[in-house]
Design an enzyme around this catalytic site. Sequence first.
Site, PDB file in Angstrom:
ATOM      1  N   GLY A   1      -8.081   2.671   2.690  1.00 48.40           N
ATOM      2  CA  GLY A   1      -7.515   3.408   3.811  1.00 48.40           C
ATOM      3  C   GLY A   1      -7.099   4.793   3.356  1.00 48.40           C
ATOM      4  O   GLY A   1      -6.898   5.033   2.159  1.00 48.40           O
TER       5      GLY A   1
ATOM      6  N   GLN B   1      -3.065  12.915   3.334  1.00 44.08           N
ATOM      7  CA  GLN B   1      -3.552  12.721   1.962  1.00 44.08           C
ATOM      8  C   GLN B   1      -4.688  13.679   1.612  1.00 44.08           C
ATOM      9  O   GLN B   1      -5.013  13.840   0.439  1.00 44.08           O
ATOM     10  CB  GLN B   1      -4.016  11.272   1.754  1.00 44.08           C
ATOM     11  CG  GLN B   1      -2.864  10.275   1.779  1.00 44.08           C
ATOM     12  CD  GLN B   1      -3.352   8.866   1.569  1.00 44.08           C
ATOM     13  OE1 GLN B   1      -3.815   8.223   2.492  1.00 44.08           O
ATOM     14  NE2 GLN B   1      -3.291   8.381   0.341  1.00 44.08           N
TER      15      GLN B   1
ATOM     16  N   CYS C   1      -2.049   3.015  -3.729  1.00 42.89           N
ATOM     17  CA  CYS C   1      -2.259   4.162  -2.856  1.00 42.89           C
ATOM     18  C   CYS C   1      -3.113   5.187  -3.601  1.00 42.89           C
ATOM     19  O   CYS C   1      -2.863   5.446  -4.781  1.00 42.89           O
ATOM     20  CB  CYS C   1      -0.901   4.766  -2.501  1.00 42.89           C
ATOM     21  SG  CYS C   1      -1.003   6.227  -1.457  1.00 42.89           S
ATOM     22  N   LEU C   2      -4.097   5.750  -2.916  1.00 39.73           N
ATOM     23  CA  LEU C   2      -4.960   6.737  -3.573  1.00 39.73           C
ATOM     24  C   LEU C   2      -4.183   7.979  -3.999  1.00 39.73           C
ATOM     25  O   LEU C   2      -4.618   8.707  -4.881  1.00 39.73           O
ATOM     26  CB  LEU C   2      -6.121   7.129  -2.648  1.00 39.73           C
ATOM     27  CG  LEU C   2      -7.144   6.021  -2.361  1.00 39.73           C
ATOM     28  CD1 LEU C   2      -8.167   6.503  -1.339  1.00 39.73           C
ATOM     29  CD2 LEU C   2      -7.836   5.566  -3.638  1.00 39.73           C
TER      30      LEU C   2
ATOM     31  N   HIS D   1       0.631   0.794   6.093  1.00 40.74           N
ATOM     32  CA  HIS D   1       0.680   1.724   4.964  1.00 40.74           C
ATOM     33  C   HIS D   1       0.199   3.118   5.399  1.00 40.74           C
ATOM     34  O   HIS D   1       0.849   4.126   5.115  1.00 40.74           O
ATOM     35  CB  HIS D   1      -0.202   1.166   3.831  1.00 40.74           C
ATOM     36  CG  HIS D   1      -0.315   2.047   2.622  1.00 40.74           C
ATOM     37  ND1 HIS D   1       0.158   1.681   1.386  1.00 40.74           N
ATOM     38  CD2 HIS D   1      -0.856   3.286   2.456  1.00 40.74           C
ATOM     39  CE1 HIS D   1      -0.080   2.661   0.516  1.00 40.74           C
ATOM     40  NE2 HIS D   1      -0.702   3.647   1.148  1.00 40.74           N
ATOM     41  N   GLU D   2      -0.931   3.161   6.119  1.00 41.68           N
ATOM     42  CA  GLU D   2      -1.485   4.465   6.528  1.00 41.68           C
ATOM     43  C   GLU D   2      -0.612   5.137   7.589  1.00 41.68           C
ATOM     44  O   GLU D   2      -0.418   6.352   7.551  1.00 41.68           O
ATOM     45  CB  GLU D   2      -2.926   4.315   7.042  1.00 41.68           C
ATOM     46  CG  GLU D   2      -3.934   3.740   6.040  1.00 41.68           C
ATOM     47  CD  GLU D   2      -3.879   4.365   4.652  1.00 41.68           C
ATOM     48  OE1 GLU D   2      -3.512   5.541   4.515  1.00 41.68           O
ATOM     49  OE2 GLU D   2      -4.181   3.651   3.679  1.00 41.68           O
TER      50      GLU D   2
ATOM     51  N   HIS E   1       2.225   6.982   6.132  1.00 40.86           N
ATOM     52  CA  HIS E   1       1.879   8.309   5.598  1.00 40.86           C
ATOM     53  C   HIS E   1       2.080   9.409   6.650  1.00 40.86           C
ATOM     54  O   HIS E   1       2.426  10.539   6.312  1.00 40.86           O
ATOM     55  CB  HIS E   1       0.407   8.349   5.152  1.00 40.86           C
ATOM     56  CG  HIS E   1       0.166   7.867   3.744  1.00 40.86           C
ATOM     57  ND1 HIS E   1       0.748   8.455   2.641  1.00 40.86           N
ATOM     58  CD2 HIS E   1      -0.600   6.866   3.268  1.00 40.86           C
ATOM     59  CE1 HIS E   1       0.339   7.827   1.545  1.00 40.86           C
ATOM     60  NE2 HIS E   1      -0.471   6.853   1.892  1.00 40.86           N
TER      61      HIS E   1
HETATM   62 ZN   LIG Z   1      -1.386   5.543   0.623  1.00 40.05          ZN
END
Ligand SMILES: [Zn+2]
Length: 176
Positions: free
Chosen positions: A46, A51, A93-94, A135-136, A139
């Site tokens: 995701g 991000q 998380c990326l 989670h997304e 953000h």
């Molecule tokens: Zn993340």
Amino acid sequence: MARVPIRLYGDPVLRRQSEPVETVGDDTMELIQSLMETVDHAAGLGLAAPQIGVTKRVIVVVHIDGEGRRQHLALINPEIVSACGEEIGEEGCLSIPGIYSNVKRPESVVVQGLDAEGSEISIEAKGVMARAFLHEIDHLDGVMFVDKIGMVKRSLLKRKLNEIRKRSKEITKSPL
Ligand SMILES: [Zn+2]
């Protein structure tokens, strides 16, 4: 706009409140395309617009089907309309590479928003998919999963987080 560098923990853009998309247009499509290409390249599950440096309420969640194919669910202006149960699961998380931790989340959710064509949709998600949506969406409000773990665990990760913070300053500002 194609694949763009992923902003890392410590980058102020990740702490901003994202703005709702007023009109779904070509720029929204481009943003979704970028999110898909970037999340696939990073083999993530995701990605949220901040991000990649865009403070718009747009997310992409990846569903892996029975044959291992990656399917993208793009949501514009996503909102959690209901949440049920509780589940502890590991998250990463990326934007925080190399760090994983257990986070408590609802077990299932109903998420509403607009799809890539601008039509209203409602998605019921459970388990890993529910976790990915939550989670997304976090953000978009400047929240990261490490904010949701205990103080003790977070202090153990402090050094690693500081290293990522240093690296975040070296990421080229994307041309968006
Ligand atoms: Zn993340």
